[in-house]
Design a protein around this motif. Structure first.
Motif, mmCIF file in Angstrom:
data_model
loop_
_atom_site.group_PDB
_atom_site.id
_atom_site.type_symbol
_atom_site.label_atom_id
_atom_site.label_comp_id
_atom_site.label_asym_id
_atom_site.label_seq_id
_atom_site.Cartn_x
_atom_site.Cartn_y
_atom_site.Cartn_z
ATOM 1 N N ASP A 464 0.862 -1.183 0.000
ATOM 2 C CA ASP A 464 0.000 0.000 0.000
ATOM 3 C C ASP A 464 0.901 1.237 0.000
ATOM 4 O O ASP A 464 1.168 1.842 1.037
ATOM 5 C CB ASP A 464 -0.907 -0.016 1.227
ATOM 6 C CG ASP A 464 -1.914 1.128 1.231
ATOM 7 O OD1 ASP A 464 -1.828 2.006 0.349
ATOM 8 O OD2 ASP A 464 -2.776 1.149 2.133
ATOM 9 N N TRP A 465 1.382 1.585 -1.183
ATOM 10 C CA TRP A 465 2.318 2.703 -1.280
ATOM 11 C C TRP A 465 1.667 4.028 -0.885
ATOM 12 O O TRP A 465 2.332 4.910 -0.314
ATOM 13 C CB TRP A 465 2.870 2.793 -2.699
ATOM 14 C CG TRP A 465 3.782 1.654 -3.013
ATOM 15 C CD1 TRP A 465 3.510 0.562 -3.791
ATOM 16 C CD2 TRP A 465 5.112 1.466 -2.524
ATOM 17 N NE1 TRP A 465 4.587 -0.291 -3.820
ATOM 18 C CE2 TRP A 465 5.580 0.232 -3.051
ATOM 19 C CE3 TRP A 465 5.945 2.214 -1.687
ATOM 20 C CZ2 TRP A 465 6.853 -0.247 -2.770
ATOM 21 C CZ3 TRP A 465 7.214 1.733 -1.405
ATOM 22 C CH2 TRP A 465 7.661 0.521 -1.932
ATOM 23 N N LYS A 466 0.381 4.185 -1.169
ATOM 24 C CA LYS A 466 -0.303 5.425 -0.809
ATOM 25 C C LYS A 466 -0.275 5.638 0.697
ATOM 26 O O LYS A 466 -0.017 6.748 1.180
ATOM 27 C CB LYS A 466 -1.752 5.394 -1.315
ATOM 28 C CG LYS A 466 -2.515 6.686 -1.056
ATOM 29 C CD LYS A 466 -3.912 6.627 -1.660
ATOM 30 C CE LYS A 466 -4.652 7.929 -1.429
ATOM 31 N NZ LYS A 466 -6.024 7.897 -1.998
ATOM 32 N N SER A 467 -0.519 4.574 1.441
ATOM 33 C CA SER A 467 -0.495 4.674 2.894
ATOM 34 C C SER A 467 0.911 4.975 3.409
ATOM 35 O O SER A 467 1.095 5.826 4.287
ATOM 36 C CB SER A 467 -1.008 3.368 3.508
ATOM 37 O OG SER A 467 -0.905 3.396 4.921
ATOM 38 N N LEU A 468 1.897 4.282 2.873
ATOM 39 C CA LEU A 468 3.270 4.487 3.328
ATOM 40 C C LEU A 468 3.766 5.891 2.980
ATOM 41 O O LEU A 468 4.431 6.557 3.795
ATOM 42 C CB LEU A 468 4.185 3.437 2.715
ATOM 43 C CG LEU A 468 3.960 1.995 3.182
ATOM 44 C CD1 LEU A 468 4.847 1.034 2.404
ATOM 45 C CD2 LEU A 468 4.220 1.855 4.676
ATOM 46 N N GLU A 469 3.454 6.336 1.757
ATOM 47 C CA GLU A 469 3.855 7.681 1.374
ATOM 48 C C GLU A 469 3.125 8.720 2.217
ATOM 49 O O GLU A 469 3.638 9.815 2.488
ATOM 50 C CB GLU A 469 3.577 7.901 -0.101
ATOM 51 C CG GLU A 469 4.509 7.102 -1.006
ATOM 52 C CD GLU A 469 4.065 7.077 -2.451
ATOM 53 O OE1 GLU A 469 3.088 7.804 -2.782
ATOM 54 O OE2 GLU A 469 4.673 6.333 -3.251
ATOM 55 N N GLY A 470 1.915 8.355 2.681
ATOM 56 C CA GLY A 470 1.163 9.259 3.548
ATOM 57 C C GLY A 470 1.863 9.513 4.862
ATOM 58 O O GLY A 470 1.722 10.601 5.454
ATOM 59 N N VAL A 471 2.621 8.517 5.365
ATOM 60 C CA VAL A 471 3.380 8.703 6.603
ATOM 61 C C VAL A 471 4.413 9.809 6.415
ATOM 62 O O VAL A 471 4.560 10.714 7.244
ATOM 63 C CB VAL A 471 4.075 7.390 7.026
ATOM 64 C CG1 VAL A 471 4.959 7.611 8.241
ATOM 65 C CG2 VAL A 471 3.048 6.314 7.311
ATOM 66 N N HIS A 474 2.677 13.163 6.030
ATOM 67 C CA HIS A 474 2.171 13.680 7.306
ATOM 68 C C HIS A 474 3.280 14.407 8.048
ATOM 69 O O HIS A 474 3.077 15.489 8.616
ATOM 70 C CB HIS A 474 1.604 12.546 8.150
ATOM 71 C CG HIS A 474 0.971 13.009 9.430
ATOM 72 N ND1 HIS A 474 1.673 13.062 10.616
ATOM 73 C CD2 HIS A 474 -0.283 13.452 9.704
ATOM 74 C CE1 HIS A 474 0.877 13.504 11.570
ATOM 75 N NE2 HIS A 474 -0.324 13.747 11.042
#
Length: 486
Positions: A464-471, A474
């Motif tokens: 889930d690259w979107k989630s990881l990039e979201g970290v 943030h």
């Protein structure tokens, strides 16, 4: 109705007139031939274990009045996934993780496909009928789903005007397709009932004739199995090569000479894209490779246990550096075990509501770790063995001479281990680290799931690259240009 085969029934099913070659020799009966008989007995033992009354609830399940092998269960809950995983563990333990294509492997691939038959389009009914056929007849299948390496680029063949060896459809007939060519690598084919032919690697749009995905019995007219060098054939006694003696699962090149495939056994045809997508658009690849993770874990447990015994046999277990190495191996074994359990605890409701699948990201992460680290693990065991494996006599025949026996027992016994037990230990260690059997497993563990870039691509696909990039985003959003620069 009980749909479970016994070991004797499976052995009888192998006497079917299949064509197996070892060099120029035609093997007439794999259940009695020196190259294959002990491997066949190992598979028979798996069938007997599953069919034993005391394992009925542990390894089989009941559905609509029939009782089937547990690896055909279509999971609808985490409890079902736990059940499947326990079945895999029991089978892997039976062969100490040495049989990669044990009866639960390809069966799991097909079972995973049956959770999303719509992916197969007009051949969906064929797929579901084949799943039912496999579980009702307790079929042991292997697969050949990779083109021969030399045949992957057709251009040199065209320039020389010689046939491209890769398996393909040569013509359609009213009652089925006719196929010819080679596929690799039908591991375990000497002991299986059927072979699934397909394409795990993507095909180019102009390779539609190679996209054939089908199943055929091992004795199909025109089908030949060309075995690599059997590793059990030349073993004098189980004591000398305990793993090669029992657990050489065989690898065969598959050669089809105008083999007829009935339409009902065709699952993909003239669709280059779909041929490889059926494994990842369904839970097929994840179901099958969860078994691979479990099987590797069983092998790792043997390696770790052997490492402990090797160091104790010489007293090296008291050396801090040796304990550190053992601790590292123990940490790796625990990590893999946790990753396998994590695939169940973080299971996905996929591909549709009502079905459960092992966590795909965790499964591929474990798969990548296994393929990348087996050589490192074996090298650690090799270092722990040191030169001890070369101190032993050529073979155990020294025990047949009274004088040599007394000398052997006198000089090869240590304070920790008596001579014969020590030799037995090092013979096993050599079969894991230095024999031809060990060499085959070194190669197998690197490539059974494909080249390393293929396995890493699966990891890329299921992250889930979107989630990881979201970290990262943030954190970056929490600060900006310093006020004095505005």
């Amino acid at each position: 109705m009980d749909m479970l085969k016994t070991g004797a029934e499976h052995l009888e099913s192998l006497r079917d007139g299949r064509v197996v070659f070892v060099g120029g020799e035609r093997v007439m009966d794999v259940t009695t031939h020196p190259a294959f008989r002990h491997g066949a007995q190992s598979i028979a033992a798996i069938y007997d274990m599953k069919a034993a009354p005391e394992n009925r609830d542990f390894m089989t399940y009941e559905e609509n009045g029939g009782r089937y092998s547990g690896y055909f269960l279509r999971a609808r809950s985490k409890a079902d996934l736990e059940f499947r995983s326990r079945v895999h563990r029991a089978i892997a333990a039976q062969t100490y993780g040495m049989f990669g294509r044990s009866p639960d492997h390809v069966a799991s691939f097909v079972t995973g496909m049956s959770l999303a038959p719509e992916v197969f389009g007009k051949y969906a009914d064929n797929l579901m009928a084949h799943y039912e056929h496999m579980r009702k007849n307790d079929i042991y299948a292997t697969y050949a789903i990779i083109p021969p390496q030399a045949g992957r680029n057709p251009e040199p063949y065209k320039k020389l005007n010689i046939p491209v060896p890769t398996l393909r459809v040569v013509r359609e007939e009213d009652d089925g397709l006719v196929i010819s060519g080679q596929k690799m690598l039908a591991t375990g084919a000497a002991y299986t009932n059927e072979i699934w032919i397909g394409n795990i690697t993507p095909l180019a749009p102009d390779q539609a004739e190679q996209s054939i995905t089908c199943s055929m019995p091992c004795n199909a007219p025109g089908l030949e199995l060309w075995s690599r060098k059997p590793l059990a054939r030349d073993v004098k006694a189980e004591f000398e090569n305990p793993l090669a003696y029992r657990y050489d699962e065989s690898d065969c090149m598959l050669l089809c000479n105008e083999v007829k495939v009935p339409w009902e056994k065709v699952f993909v045809h003239n669709d280059a894209a779909l041929a490889s997508q059926i494994y990842v658009k369904t839970p097929s690849h994840t179901y099958g490779n969860h078994q691979s993770n479990v099987r590797f874990h069983s092998k790792l447990q043997l390696i770790l246990g052997l490492a402990g015994k090797i160091t104790k046999a010489s007293g090296a277990d008291q050396v801090p550096a040796v304990r550190e190495t053992l601790g590292k191996l123990a940490a790796w074994e625990g990590m893999l075990d946790a990753a396998i359990h994590g695939q169940i605890q973080s299971a996905e409701e996929w591909p549709t509501e009502g079905f459960m699948c092992f966590n795909r990201r965790f499964q591929y992460a474990a798969l990548n770790w296994c393929t990348e680290n087996h050589s490192i693990i074996i090298d650690q065991l090799r270092e722990l063995c040191g030169g001890s494996v070369f101190q032993m006599p050529a073979d155990i025949s020294v025990m047949g001479d009274a004088h040599m026996r007394s000398q052997f027992e006198k000089y090869w016994t240590t304070p920790q281990t008596e001579a014969v037990e020590r030799m037995k230990l090092y013979k096993l260690a050599w079969d894991l680290t230095g024999s031809e059997f060990a060499g085959r497993h070194q190669q197998y563990e690197k490539f059974y799931a494909g080249a390393s870039f293929v396995v890493r691509n699966y990891n890329y696909m299921h992250t889930d690259w979107k989630s990881l990039e979201g970290v990262a985003e943030h954190l970056m959003s929490s600060y900006g240009i310093p006020a004095e620069y505005l």
